[in-house]
Design an enzyme around this catalytic site. Structure first.
Site, PDB file in Angstrom:
ATOM      1  CG  ASP A 190      -7.395  -9.869   8.322  1.00  0.00           C
ATOM      2  OD1 ASP A 190      -6.374  -9.423   7.763  1.00  0.00           O
ATOM      3  OD2 ASP A 190      -7.689  -9.597   9.500  1.00  0.00           O
ATOM      4  CG  ASP A 211      -2.006   0.992   1.221  1.00  0.00           C
ATOM      5  OD1 ASP A 211      -2.050   1.776   0.265  1.00  0.00           O
ATOM      6  OD2 ASP A 211      -2.788   1.051   2.184  1.00  0.00           O
ATOM      7  CB  VAL A 243      -8.782  -5.842  -1.565  1.00  0.00           C
ATOM      8  CG1 VAL A 243      -9.222  -4.914  -2.679  1.00  0.00           C
ATOM      9  CG2 VAL A 243      -7.296  -5.650  -1.254  1.00  0.00           C
TER      10      VAL A 243
HETATM   11  P1  XMP Z   1       1.803  -0.399   3.715  1.00  0.00           P
HETATM   12  O1  XMP Z   1       1.017   0.880   3.662  1.00  0.00           O
HETATM   13  O2  XMP Z   1       2.757  -0.455   4.853  1.00  0.00           O
HETATM   14  O3  XMP Z   1       0.669  -1.466   4.013  1.00  0.00           O
HETATM   15  O4  XMP Z   1       2.438  -0.729   2.380  1.00  0.00           O
HETATM   16  C1  XMP Z   1       0.846  -2.810   3.748  1.00  0.00           C
HETATM   17  C2  XMP Z   1       0.158  -3.637   4.802  1.00  0.00           C
HETATM   18  O5  XMP Z   1      -1.133  -3.112   5.120  1.00  0.00           O
HETATM   19  C3  XMP Z   1      -2.119  -4.107   5.043  1.00  0.00           C
HETATM   20  N1  XMP Z   1      -3.094  -3.712   4.001  1.00  0.00           N
HETATM   21  C4  XMP Z   1      -4.233  -4.341   3.712  1.00  0.00           C
HETATM   22  N2  XMP Z   1      -4.772  -5.463   4.223  1.00  0.00           N
HETATM   23  N3  XMP Z   1      -6.604  -5.249   2.742  1.00  0.00           N
HETATM   24  C5  XMP Z   1      -5.968  -5.912   3.729  1.00  0.00           C
HETATM   25  O6  XMP Z   1      -6.468  -6.946   4.161  1.00  0.00           O
HETATM   26  C6  XMP Z   1      -6.133  -4.108   2.179  1.00  0.00           C
HETATM   27  O7  XMP Z   1      -6.762  -3.530   1.292  1.00  0.00           O
HETATM   28  C7  XMP Z   1      -4.870  -3.646   2.698  1.00  0.00           C
HETATM   29  N4  XMP Z   1      -4.088  -2.577   2.373  1.00  0.00           N
HETATM   30  C8  XMP Z   1      -3.017  -2.642   3.190  1.00  0.00           C
HETATM   31  C9  XMP Z   1      -1.410  -5.388   4.721  1.00  0.00           C
HETATM   32  O8  XMP Z   1      -1.297  -6.120   5.918  1.00  0.00           O
HETATM   33  C10 XMP Z   1      -0.037  -5.026   4.255  1.00  0.00           C
HETATM   34  O9  XMP Z   1       0.932  -5.898   4.791  1.00  0.00           O
END
Ligand code: XMP
Ligand code: MG
Length: 202
Positions: free
Chosen positions: A181, A125, A175
């Site tokens: 989850d 993300d 998502v």
């Molecule tokens: P960053 O912002 O550090 O985030 O790149 C990555 C972590 O955030 C969680 N993440 C999600 N988990 N649906 C999820 O279930 C999503 O849409 C989502 N977006 C971010 C994920 O744990 C990842 O390791």
């Protein structure tokens, strides 16, 4: 390495067009990536990983818990033998929502030294999680560190992180499914679905 499949401008599939458990149907607003599309893309990523790590000290590390399915499905298709593997926990939410610095915890930190580590992560993300993982793996004297990320959100990143292997670029929605989850729900959903966190549980 192939570029991720860019799905940012594709409309989600209608939930009614797929088999969806009754308890999930009303929470999901659409299916972004089907189980079949995930399987096909993971097979291609596995070819690329095989090619890239053939003569290296391959050491894949699964980022718990979201990447568990991706990790297993990827390695099932990777044509390499005789390597070790690890897990790591990384949670951005240890200081409450919005915390940028994830807590990173390796159960077997001594195994990393001298290895060509492939961090296997579900979704990228803003990049804080992967940046912290890279820094941690480097501090444990890995020979190299790269990442395989199944889904990438296309928004501006904080830290500059660039996964060597990436499956799909998806819109900036929350998502779930295929291991991801929301409050420990939906990990078992076979496809990648979209939830509106405001709607869940209503
Ligand atoms: P960053 O912002 O550090 O985030 O790149 C990555 C972590 O955030 C969680 N993440 C999600 N988990 N649906 C999820 O279930 C999503 O849409 C989502 N977006 C971010 C994920 O744990 C990842 O390791
Ligand atoms: Mg994660």
């Amino acid at each position: 390495m192939s570029s991720p499949i860019d799905l940012r401008d594709r409309d989600p599939y209608d939930v009614g067009q797929f088999e969806v458990p009754d308890g999930y149907r009303e929470d999901l607003s659409g299916v972004l990536v089907s189980a079949g599309e995930i399987r096909s893309r993971v097979a291609r990523l596995a070819e690329e990983v095989t090619e890239s790590y053939r003569d290296r000290e391959f050491y894949p590390v699964c980022v718990l818990k979201g990447a568990m399915r991706f990790h297993v499905d990827l390695l099932r298709e990777v044509d390499l033998q005789g390597y070790g593997e690890g897990v790591v926990r990384a949670s951005r939410y240890h200081e409450g929502p919005g915390s940028d610095t994830p807590a990173v915890n390796f159960p077997q930190p001594d195994a990393i030294a001298g290895k060509d580590v492939l961090v296997v992560e579900d979704i990228l993300d803003e990049g804080h999680t992967l940046a912290a993982l890279f820094e941690h793996v480097e501090s444990l004297d890995a020979r190299s560190v790269e990442a395989a990320v199944l889904f990438e959100k296309g928004k501006d990143r904080g830290p500059a992180v660039d996964p060597a292997f990436a499956g799909f670029r998806i819109p900036d929605e929350f998502v779930v499914g295929y291991g991801l989850d929301y409050g420990e729900r939906y990990r078992d959903f076979r496809h990648l679905g979209v939830v509106d966190p405001d709607d869940v549980g209503d």
